[in-house]
Design an enzyme around this catalytic site. Structure first.
Site, PDB file in Angstrom:
ATOM      1  N   HIS A 223     -56.553 -33.392  30.322  1.00 30.30           N
ATOM      2  CA  HIS A 223     -57.177 -32.968  29.116  1.00 30.30           C
ATOM      3  C   HIS A 223     -55.865 -32.822  28.132  1.00 30.30           C
ATOM      4  CE1 HIS A 223     -59.569 -31.825  25.698  1.00 30.30           C
ATOM      5  NE2 HIS A 223     -58.504 -30.974  25.786  1.00 30.30           N
ATOM      6  N   TYR A 227     -54.395 -34.662  23.625  1.00 25.43           N
ATOM      7  CA  TYR A 227     -53.791 -33.998  22.514  1.00 25.43           C
ATOM      8  C   TYR A 227     -52.474 -34.584  22.220  1.00 25.43           C
ATOM      9  CZ  TYR A 227     -57.865 -31.145  22.474  1.00 25.43           C
ATOM     10  OH  TYR A 227     -59.393 -30.843  22.603  1.00 25.43           O
ATOM     11  N   HIS A 374     -68.063 -41.499  24.106  1.00 22.05           N
ATOM     12  CA  HIS A 374     -67.140 -40.348  23.734  1.00 22.05           C
ATOM     13  C   HIS A 374     -65.724 -40.990  23.564  1.00 22.05           C
ATOM     14  CE1 HIS A 374     -65.263 -36.587  23.250  1.00 22.05           C
ATOM     15  NE2 HIS A 374     -64.567 -36.747  24.225  1.00 22.05           N
ATOM     16  N   PHE A 375     -65.160 -41.583  24.324  1.00 26.23           N
ATOM     17  CA  PHE A 375     -63.845 -41.719  24.369  1.00 26.23           C
ATOM     18  C   PHE A 375     -63.299 -43.101  23.447  1.00 26.23           C
ATOM     19  CE2 PHE A 375     -63.951 -42.970  29.029  1.00 26.23           C
ATOM     20  CZ  PHE A 375     -63.473 -44.391  28.887  1.00 26.23           C
ATOM     21  N   HIS A 376     -64.286 -43.879  23.516  1.00 28.95           N
ATOM     22  CA  HIS A 376     -63.983 -44.967  22.705  1.00 28.95           C
ATOM     23  C   HIS A 376     -64.190 -44.478  21.051  1.00 28.95           C
ATOM     24  CE1 HIS A 376     -64.061 -47.473  26.363  1.00 28.95           C
ATOM     25  NE2 HIS A 376     -63.286 -48.296  25.542  1.00 28.95           N
ATOM     26  N   ARG A 438     -71.028 -44.826  34.806  1.00 27.93           N
ATOM     27  CA  ARG A 438     -70.036 -45.489  34.221  1.00 27.93           C
ATOM     28  C   ARG A 438     -69.039 -46.023  35.326  1.00 27.93           C
ATOM     29  NH1 ARG A 438     -65.456 -40.545  33.173  1.00 27.93           N
ATOM     30  NH2 ARG A 438     -63.838 -42.348  32.837  1.00 27.93           N
ATOM     31  N   ARG A 439     -67.856 -46.786  34.985  1.00 29.70           N
ATOM     32  CA  ARG A 439     -67.139 -47.105  35.975  1.00 29.70           C
ATOM     33  C   ARG A 439     -67.895 -48.033  37.034  1.00 29.70           C
ATOM     34  NH1 ARG A 439     -62.823 -42.450  36.941  1.00 29.70           N
ATOM     35  NH2 ARG A 439     -61.346 -43.197  35.486  1.00 29.70           N
TER      36      ARG A 439
HETATM   37 FE1  HAS Z   1     -62.747 -35.481  25.028  1.00 29.70          FE
HETATM   38  C1  HAS Z   1     -63.691 -36.617  28.423  1.00 29.70           C
HETATM   39  C2  HAS Z   1     -64.311 -32.668  25.382  1.00 29.70           C
HETATM   40  C3  HAS Z   1     -61.550 -34.580  21.910  1.00 29.70           C
HETATM   41  C4  HAS Z   1     -60.638 -38.102  25.054  1.00 29.70           C
HETATM   42  N1  HAS Z   1     -62.337 -37.116  26.359  1.00 29.70           N
HETATM   43  C5  HAS Z   1     -62.787 -37.252  27.630  1.00 29.70           C
HETATM   44  C6  HAS Z   1     -62.322 -38.323  28.130  1.00 29.70           C
HETATM   45  C7  HAS Z   1     -61.412 -39.007  27.551  1.00 29.70           C
HETATM   46  C8  HAS Z   1     -61.441 -38.066  26.106  1.00 29.70           C
HETATM   47  C9  HAS Z   1     -60.547 -40.139  27.520  1.00 29.70           C
HETATM   48  O1  HAS Z   1     -65.429 -30.787  27.648  1.00 29.70           O
HETATM   49  C10 HAS Z   1     -62.842 -39.084  29.401  1.00 29.70           C
HETATM   50  C11 HAS Z   1     -61.930 -38.705  30.844  1.00 29.70           C
HETATM   51  C12 HAS Z   1     -62.354 -39.469  31.882  1.00 29.70           C
HETATM   52  O2  HAS Z   1     -62.152 -40.649  32.398  1.00 29.70           O
HETATM   53  O3  HAS Z   1     -63.116 -38.906  32.700  1.00 29.70           O
HETATM   54  N2  HAS Z   1     -62.990 -33.913  24.021  1.00 29.70           N
HETATM   55  C13 HAS Z   1     -63.708 -32.781  24.115  1.00 29.70           C
HETATM   56  C14 HAS Z   1     -63.574 -31.951  22.975  1.00 29.70           C
HETATM   57  C15 HAS Z   1     -62.904 -32.500  22.265  1.00 29.70           C
HETATM   58  C16 HAS Z   1     -62.394 -33.634  22.644  1.00 29.70           C
HETATM   59  C17 HAS Z   1     -64.043 -30.308  23.065  1.00 29.70           C
HETATM   60  N3  HAS Z   1     -61.115 -36.176  23.807  1.00 29.70           N
HETATM   61  C18 HAS Z   1     -60.925 -35.786  22.668  1.00 29.70           C
HETATM   62  C19 HAS Z   1     -59.778 -36.510  21.914  1.00 29.70           C
HETATM   63  C20 HAS Z   1     -59.636 -37.579  22.855  1.00 29.70           C
HETATM   64  C21 HAS Z   1     -60.503 -37.440  23.987  1.00 29.70           C
HETATM   65  C22 HAS Z   1     -59.164 -36.201  20.744  1.00 29.70           C
HETATM   66  C23 HAS Z   1     -58.774 -38.590  22.803  1.00 29.70           C
HETATM   67  C24 HAS Z   1     -57.784 -38.731  22.014  1.00 29.70           C
HETATM   68  N4  HAS Z   1     -64.038 -34.855  26.576  1.00 29.70           N
HETATM   69  C25 HAS Z   1     -64.318 -33.594  26.572  1.00 29.70           C
HETATM   70  C26 HAS Z   1     -65.083 -33.153  27.610  1.00 29.70           C
HETATM   71  C27 HAS Z   1     -64.930 -34.223  28.465  1.00 29.70           C
HETATM   72  C28 HAS Z   1     -64.052 -35.325  27.883  1.00 29.70           C
HETATM   73  C29 HAS Z   1     -65.619 -32.062  28.230  1.00 29.70           C
HETATM   74  C30 HAS Z   1     -65.268 -34.465  29.936  1.00 29.70           C
HETATM   75  C31 HAS Z   1     -66.950 -34.894  29.995  1.00 29.70           C
HETATM   76  C32 HAS Z   1     -67.257 -35.406  31.529  1.00 29.70           C
HETATM   77  O4  HAS Z   1     -68.230 -35.046  31.775  1.00 29.70           O
HETATM   78  O5  HAS Z   1     -66.372 -35.950  32.080  1.00 29.70           O
HETATM   79  C33 HAS Z   1     -62.283 -31.822  20.894  1.00 29.70           C
HETATM   80  O6  HAS Z   1     -60.866 -31.913  20.646  1.00 29.70           O
HETATM   81  C34 HAS Z   1     -62.865 -32.315  19.399  1.00 29.70           C
HETATM   82  C35 HAS Z   1     -62.765 -31.457  18.510  1.00 29.70           C
HETATM   83  C36 HAS Z   1     -62.750 -32.263  17.210  1.00 29.70           C
HETATM   84  C37 HAS Z   1     -63.624 -31.996  16.054  1.00 29.70           C
HETATM   85  C38 HAS Z   1     -63.686 -32.997  14.727  1.00 29.70           C
HETATM   86  C39 HAS Z   1     -62.760 -32.432  13.611  1.00 29.70           C
HETATM   87  C40 HAS Z   1     -62.888 -33.767  12.636  1.00 29.70           C
HETATM   88  C41 HAS Z   1     -61.710 -34.113  12.101  1.00 29.70           C
HETATM   89  C42 HAS Z   1     -61.843 -35.260  10.849  1.00 29.70           C
HETATM   90  C43 HAS Z   1     -61.922 -34.594   9.473  1.00 29.70           C
HETATM   91  C44 HAS Z   1     -62.085 -35.665   8.562  1.00 29.70           C
HETATM   92  C45 HAS Z   1     -62.812 -36.201   7.648  1.00 29.70           C
HETATM   93  C46 HAS Z   1     -62.575 -37.580   7.078  1.00 29.70           C
HETATM   94  C47 HAS Z   1     -64.332 -35.658   7.819  1.00 29.70           C
HETATM   95  C48 HAS Z   1     -64.210 -30.843  16.018  1.00 29.70           C
HETATM   96  C49 HAS Z   1     -60.452 -33.339  12.123  1.00 29.70           C
HETATM   97  C50 HAS Z   1     -62.685 -37.422   5.605  1.00 29.70           C
HETATM   98  C51 HAS Z   1     -62.365 -38.633   5.197  1.00 29.70           C
HETATM   99  C52 HAS Z   1     -62.319 -38.975   3.773  1.00 29.70           C
HETATM  100  C53 HAS Z   1     -61.884 -40.282   3.334  1.00 29.70           C
HETATM  101  C54 HAS Z   1     -62.731 -37.857   2.522  1.00 29.70           C
HETATM  102 CU    CU Z   2     -60.852 -32.726  28.128  1.00 30.05          CU
END
Ligand code: HAS
Ligand code: CU
Length: 548
Positions: A223, A227, A374-376, A438-439
């Protein structure tokens, strides 16, 4: 103050990024082959001769993109950002050179079994799938090399602190070093898994292994590694992008607070990848769910602070009204647009993450194509498109040549978004509605249903567009390095000023000890009991499997 000469540091960065991009090129090659396989078009024989199976290709796709490209790009980038932000040369360059050599040797050692189909274990290398021992040894060297380079950065920061007593660490260097510290603590799980369990088992010194213990150690690192990928993008979003947009960092203290929260909360959440694993008490899974919700908080801070910083830029450029400033942002600069679109994508990736983190809801989507969707969004777009945006000023800086074609770069960025939207949407839906696994080499699955076809075709279209975007990216990179005009004016790393001087930032936001202590306490509380239980009951009985 005069700029130091960073010839050596920049050369080192260029080597890291060169290798990273080589990995990305090979790794992404398999992406379209996979989505096309899913609709029954098998191009492996024509476009990937020598590759023995879908699963060997999928392993190369995951390892090269998610592990090799990221680690090399990040270590190179953080070296660059640390020395430039501090205006301080590497304190012990031999350490960073040694670390780089270890990483490069590790890559070669990993690559051999991968290419020989002796390590087709996917990028999570879960036992009982078993790889040739050199796969594990090579990966270990890559990680150890990144640690050694991290120490090179710590010595450099320590030296700066001696020369600048009482001053706030410049934000970009602060975020860069913190990313390394978090990574070093996080990767201890992987080190334990590989050194204690997998290598002896792969060598045949022990007959069996314990898959559950191995998976738990893996996700201790797996996990927070997401980050480790994300935070370098955050360094750029907070510390550089406001400058590129003509704005200022809205709040230096909030920016630092977000990074500290990532140090404290990135690790004690890994069980959210193991909700479906038996043998871990639900109490710990529930605790990790709560802590996962907590680790979304620094991303919410980021959304607020970065948007506010960009708004300052849009207004300074003449934007008015509630949303009028958005149109005034420098959308025609591909370095900006890549990163701004990466952020917008992260809103959807983040929402999906919160869904996954919700213990019972995850059971619906776990191990389905939803996760691939999700991860793409998160890794393959938020992070990779941010790195691409960064490279649009960094590669000219390192090569001394202009970006080969700004117009092509603009097209490349939008093409990525146009590809990832159908790709990701269809994967989410296929997972949610049909529980498609998947996979899996779906094109050959006997249970494939005609009902799934329209979405699978949409996924394939998205995948091919993403491929086109990647190929365009490589044309731009190669054009820049080999064919573009020499720079007329030197490129500088964009460094955004903060609205209020960082010297007003409270000292506790620039002090390592309390945060490190809280971080260790949370790890012990959340992982101590379940890991102690797994170790006490370890059962080394699973024999290795080579399936493909
Ligand atoms: Fe995830 C599975 C939960 C973030 C990558 N994640 C994965 C896997 C990958 C991955 C690769 O709880 C698959 C692993 C595998 O092969 O089995 N993930 C989360 C949560 C977050 C999260 C809670 N993941 C990421 C990030 C990744 C990533 C970042 C890669 C870089 N993920 C999971 C969970 C699984 C999971 C479970 C397992 C599921 C399963 O069943 O296997 C959080 O960190 C997300 C928080 C983010 C936000 C968004 C904030 C928005 C921002 C942008 C603001 C900007 C704007 C633009 C609006 C709340 C900061 C304005 C622009 C203008 C021009 C005005
Ligand atoms: Cu995770």
């Amino acid at each position: 103050m005069a700029e130091n000469d960073f010839h050596l540091e920049e050369k080192l960065t260029a080597w890291h990024i060169g290798i990273a991009l080589g990995a990305l090129f090979l790794g992404t090659w398999f992406g379209p082959l996979q989505v096309l396989q899913h609709v029954g078009i098998d191009l492996y024989g024509k476009l990937a001769p020598g590759i023995k199976s879908y699963y060997q290709g999928l392993t190369l796709h995951g390892v090269l993109n998610a592990l090799v490209y990221t680690t090399f790009f990040i270590v190179g980038f953080l070296t660059f950002t640390t020395v430039h932000s501090l205006n301080e040369k590497l304190r012990h360059p031999w350490l960073n050179i040694l670390g780089f050599v270890l990483m490069a040797v590790g890559l070669v050692i990993t690559a051999v079994p991968l290419l020989l189909n002796k390590a087709s274990v996917l990028y999570t290398f879960y036992p009982p799938l078993q790889a040739n021992v050199f796969f594990y040894i090579g990966l270990t060297l890559i990680v150890v090399g990144s640690w050694v380079e991290g120490f090179g950065l710590y010595y450099t920061l320590a030296r700066w602190r001696v020369v600048h007593p009482g001053e706030r660490t410049p934000f970009i260097a602060f975020g860069s070093v913190l990313t390394m510290v978090m990574w070093q603590i996080a990767s201890l799980g992987l080190a334990a898994e590989v050194l204690v369990l997998l290598i002896p088992w792969s060598l045949g010194w022990v007959q069996g292994t314990d898959p559950l213990l191995a998976r738990t150690l893996f996700w201790f690192t797996g996990h927070p590694i997401v980050y480790f990928w994300l935070l370098p993008a955050y360094v750029s979003w907070y510390g550089m992008l406001p400058k590129q947009a003509g704005g200022k960092v809205f709040s230096d203290p909030l920016a630092r607070l977000a990074f500290w929260l990532f140090l404290v909360l990135s690790i004690p959440v890994g069980l959210h990848h193991q909700f479906a694993d038996p043998g871990i008490a639900p109490t710990w899974k529930a605790l990790h769910t709560l802590l996962t919700y907590a680790v979304t908080f620094p991303s919410l801070i980021t959304a607020f602070t970065v948007i506010a910083s960009l708004e300052l830029g849009g207004r300074a450029r003449g934007g008015t009204g509630l949303f009028g400033w958005i149109g005034k942002l420098p959308w025609s600069d591909p370095s900006f647009s890549a990163q701004a679109l990466a952020m917008v994508t992260f809103v959807f990736g983040g929402i999906g993450g919160i869904i996954n983190a919700s213990y019972n809801v995850d059971l619906l989507v776990h191990n389905t194509l939803w996760i691939v969707g999700h991860f793409h969004l998160t890794l393959a777009t938020t992070v990779v498109l941010s790195f691409i945006g960064i490279s649009y000023w960094l590669i000219p800086k390192l090569s001394g040549r202009e970006l080969w074609s700004v117009r092509t770069a603009r097209v490349q960025v939008w093409l990525w978004i146009i590809g990832v939207v159908p790709f990701s949407l269809s994967h989410h839906l296929l997972g949610l509605r049909f529980a498609m696994p998947r996979r899996t080499m779906l094109g050959d699955a006997p249970y494939l249903s005609a009902e799934w076809n329209p979405l699978l075709v949409l996924a394939a279209v998205g995948g091919v567009l993403l491929w086109a975007s990647v190929l365009l990216y490589f044309v731009i990179v190669l054009g820049t390095v080999f064919a573009a005009r020499k720079l007329e004016r030197p490129v500088e790393m964009p460094v955004a000023e903060a609205v209020r001087s960082p010297e007003d930032t409270p000292a506790w936001l620039d002090a390592w000890k309390p945060w490190l202590i809280v971080s260790l306490i949370l790890i012990v509380l959340s992982y101590g009991p379940p890991l102690a239980d797994l170790i006490r009951n370890a059962n080394l009985s699973s024999r290795g499997l080579q399936l493909w």
